[in-house]
Design an enzyme around this catalytic site. Sequence first.
Site: not given
Ligand code: AP5
Length: 191
Positions: A13, A88, A127, A133, A144
């Site tokens: 994402k 979410r 990662r 992280r 997660r």
């Molecule tokens: P990346 O692009 O970072 O993937 P992502 O979908 O953004 O994954 P995240 O791990 O950041 O998402 P998340 O939903 O767990 O965390 P968030 O920060 O939202 O890619 C991941 C890796 O894969 C990278 O190394 C990239 O290079 C690689 N990659 C990407 N595309 C690829 C491909 N096509 N092929 C190969 N490799 C690839 O949330 C973190 C925490 O915050 C949550 O757990 C929660 O506690 C809190 N939080 C955030 N938002 C909310 C909300 N709305 N409500 C409540 N709590 C929340």
Amino acid sequence: MNIIFFGPPGAGKGTQAKIIEDKYGLKQLSTGDMLRAEVSQGTDLGNQAKAIMDRGELVSDEIVIGMIAARVDSKSCKKGVIFDGFPRTEAQAVALDAMLKERGKKIDLVLELQVDDNALVERIEKRAQEEGRSDDNVEALKNRLAQYRSYSAEVLPYYKAQGDVPPVDGMRPIDEVTMQIEAILDTDEEA
Ligand code: AP5
């Protein structure tokens, strides 16, 4: 144009939002990035959120809705927003709809990035080694993924009831995933 990138942890994402925002003049709003910034600045909100994030659980609706509300009126959001990791929960989705409606706007498109669990685990492990992280570890990732299964069953039907939620094959290499997203966005803009 206001878009939601929906998908499990590690689906790409954030990676795709950063590419697409430049190309389309949109602004990425990632609640995960905002929360991590609060944690690294040591704010009260960050201190409150850190333990929850480290466990891989959801931060309260009130906190994340407040963070989004504080940003939607900024100049950089004028042409539209890519919501990354938000909403979410159904409560977040309802609050977002109301927020946009008050401003004469709406969600134009919700994209679902689909990636197999095995690939997600590999990406997050990679990662973890590269960036360290604090929620990229086996236990937090298990939570997660479980959280995702639970909240996607709540949020996807909410949006599917409003219209199509096109799937994107997130297993493809990054540039191919971008091409799929662009094809959907370009079709939507023409419609
Ligand atoms: P990346 O692009 O970072 O993937 P992502 O979908 O953004 O994954 P995240 O791990 O950041 O998402 P998340 O939903 O767990 O965390 P968030 O920060 O939202 O890619 C991941 C890796 O894969 C990278 O190394 C990239 O290079 C690689 N990659 C990407 N595309 C690829 C491909 N096509 N092929 C190969 N490799 C690839 O949330 C973190 C925490 O915050 C949550 O757990 C929660 O506690 C809190 N939080 C955030 N938002 C909310 C909300 N709305 N409500 C409540 N709590 C929340």
